[in-house]
Enzyme design. Structure first.
Site, PDB file in Angstrom:
ATOM      1  N   HIS A 122      -7.346  -5.389  -1.354  1.00  0.00           N
ATOM      2  CA  HIS A 122      -6.296  -4.525  -0.791  1.00  0.00           C
ATOM      3  C   HIS A 122      -6.135  -4.832   0.704  1.00  0.00           C
ATOM      4  O   HIS A 122      -7.002  -4.499   1.497  1.00  0.00           O
ATOM      5  CB  HIS A 122      -6.697  -3.053  -0.958  1.00  0.00           C
ATOM      6  CG  HIS A 122      -5.601  -2.082  -0.669  1.00  0.00           C
ATOM      7  ND1 HIS A 122      -4.749  -1.646  -1.646  1.00  0.00           N
ATOM      8  CD2 HIS A 122      -5.204  -1.468   0.473  1.00  0.00           C
ATOM      9  CE1 HIS A 122      -3.883  -0.788  -1.120  1.00  0.00           C
ATOM     10  NE2 HIS A 122      -4.151  -0.670   0.165  1.00  0.00           N
ATOM     11  N   ASP A 159      -8.873  -5.000  -6.235  1.00  0.00           N
ATOM     12  CA  ASP A 159      -8.554  -3.852  -5.379  1.00  0.00           C
ATOM     13  C   ASP A 159      -8.830  -2.569  -6.145  1.00  0.00           C
ATOM     14  O   ASP A 159      -8.241  -2.330  -7.197  1.00  0.00           O
ATOM     15  CB  ASP A 159      -7.077  -3.936  -4.985  1.00  0.00           C
ATOM     16  CG  ASP A 159      -6.562  -2.677  -4.289  1.00  0.00           C
ATOM     17  OD1 ASP A 159      -7.394  -1.871  -3.818  1.00  0.00           O
ATOM     18  OD2 ASP A 159      -5.334  -2.517  -4.221  1.00  0.00           O
ATOM     19  N   SER A 186       0.831  -1.204   0.000  1.00  0.00           N
ATOM     20  CA  SER A 186       0.000   0.000   0.000  1.00  0.00           C
ATOM     21  C   SER A 186       0.871   1.263   0.000  1.00  0.00           C
ATOM     22  O   SER A 186       1.697   1.441  -0.888  1.00  0.00           O
ATOM     23  CB  SER A 186      -0.954  -0.034   1.190  1.00  0.00           C
ATOM     24  OG  SER A 186      -1.969   0.924   1.043  1.00  0.00           O
TER      25      SER A 186
END
Length: 470
Positions: A447, A391, A179
């Protein structure tokens, strides 16, 4: 004769000597919620960084269950910025996770993770930047953070940690994270190599870096949500073509004078407002009654979205399972004094543990890291970049577009990779001698990918560490 108590400077000197000698590192033999002794080696501790070691960075270190002496050493940086290393450890790639079937609201239970990356690697999970997890500073000034300071402190941590653990200096070293750490991981990697060039001790055996669902270019990554939504059938062909034309392919920070584009973005947001961006296949958690979120621009919030798990669904919303509710257990478990004692947390150093600290005084001053990737590739390092293909926080199409700007040669074009005879995702292998970069999607993952598809991600990282074909 009764020993004289230490006070003031004498007591401070004693603590400083203890910390400098590495005695703040402790082996954890057992953990509340997991019966018996731990079947793996877990060490926790603090390493002081910054001026006068004012910042105390907390870490969890797990030795490889296969061959600690030979397997890679990984520094894992969870994203956010401000998401605890415990989140990455317990929900993604660490050796234990929550046993939801046996957990109660007041007594979380743990179980071993069959797909822990520590089965093939030694991993340091670092609470960074300061103010994250159990890391703290002795002065308020040290809490003022930006990308460059965070990277410098993570690099200093790694140097000091390896001085305390010289037995791992010869292990292949990888910097990894997911991320928001898509920004900091390449930067730390470059710092390590520059430090080696400058002759800084200890010299590190850096081999490459690993990124999951990474932020690479803030504007283009978030901009890619519109084409991603179109690819996944969340917006119509007509709306997508209209928005692409009216907005000239740019969907962030729309100029108010462009009325057609503003209208298109409102329509796009209306289509997507009830979609879970973390995984478009899973329910969106509704925590409170809210007004429409339709607006003419994307919400520029932190990359890791984490609504408070302590809020239950409203009476207006049906009681459906939501992944965010799993995060409740981490708040209960990590806030338990018995757990903190087991982890050897210094009492009184943090007000409360949170999974992702959104109150950090943090300035994101590096928005694009393409040039850093180019530099690392020029220096000959391996790289693995993977993305969950469902995601919408950082869509794989945006990551792929960033990789395309590196102008690498495709060695092996887009192809399926398999786990247990089934397609687990798709991959492309790029080369720029002597560097190799692998980009892989993880089918059905969100995610971030290991939380959704642990078996597939374990197979991916195991093969990559062992230089097997993906």
């Amino acid at each position: 004769m009764k020993p004289r108590a230490l006070h003031g400077p004498a007591l401070c000197l004693l603590f400083c000597l203890l910390f400098q000698s590495g005695l703040s590192q402790t082996v954890v033999k057992s953990l509340p919620g997991l019966p018996g002794d731990l079947p793996f080696y877990l060490e926790t501790g603090y390493v002081g960084v910054g001026e006068l070691d004012d910042v105390q960075l907390f870490y969890y270190f797990v030795e490889s269950e296969r061959s600690p002496r030979d397997d890679p050493l990984v520094l894992w940086l969870t994203g956010g910025p401000g998401c605890s290393a415990l989140s990455g450890l317990i929900y993604e790639i660490g050796p234990f996770t929550f046993n939801y079937e046996k957990s109660s609201r007041f007594r979380p239970a743990l179980k071993l993770n069959d797909y822990s990356w520590t089965k093939v690697a030694n991993i340091i999970f670092l609470d960074q930047p300061v103010g994250t997890g159990f890391s703290y500073a002795n002065s308020w000034e040290s809490y003022n953070m930006n990308d460059n300071i965070s990277v410098a402190e993570s690099y200093e941590f790694l140097r000091k940690w390896l001085k305390l653990h010289p037995q791992f200096l010869s292990n292949p070293l990888y910097i990894a994270g997911d991320s928001y750490s898509g920004v900091t991981v390449p930067m730390v990697s470059l710092e390590v190599d520059k430090g080696n060039e400058a002759g800084l001790e200890p010299k590190m055996n850096l081999k490459g870096y690993v990124l999951g669902n990474p932020l690479t270019n803030y504007n283009s990554d978030l901009n890619s949500r519109v084409p991603f939504a179109h690819l996944k059938g969340l917006i119509s062909n007509e709306l997508y073509e209209s928005a692409k034309t009216d907005c000239n392919g740019k969907y962030l920070n729309v100029n108010e004078s462009n009325g057609d584009c503003v209208d298109d973005i409102k329509a796009v947001n209306l289509c997507l407002e009830n979609i879970n961006t973390g995984s478009i296949l899973e329910p969106k958690c509704v925590t409170q009654a809210r007004k429409s979120t339709v607006s003419d621009r994307w919400d520029p919030t932190l990359i890791n979205r984490d609504r408070s798990p302590l809020l239950l669904p409203t009476q207006r919303a049906p009681r459906v399972w939501c992944r965010n509710y799993n995060y409740l257990y981490s708040y209960i478990w990590a806030s338990d004094r018995a757990v903190q004692d087991a982890l050897h947390i210094r009492e009184g150093t943090i007000e409360e543990w949170v999974r992702c600290n959104k109150t950090l005084s943090y300035t994101s001053n590096v928005l694009v890291v393409i040039d850093i990737h180019k530099e690392l590739i020029k220096r000959g390092f391996r790289a693995l970049i993977y993305s969950g293909d469902h995601d919408m926080v950082i869509p794989y199409v945006g990551t792929q577009a960033s990789i395309d700007t590196l102008n690498l040669t495709i060695s092996t074009d887009w192809h399926a990779w398999f786990v247990d005879g089934q397609v687990a995702g798709y991959a492309t292998l790029y080369s720029s001698f002597p560097s190799l970069l692998t980009f892989a999607t993880v089918k059905g993952a969100g995610h971030t990918a290991p939380e959704y598809k642990p078996e597939e991600c374990f197979a991916l990282i195991s093969r990559w560490f062992d230089y097997f074909y993906i």
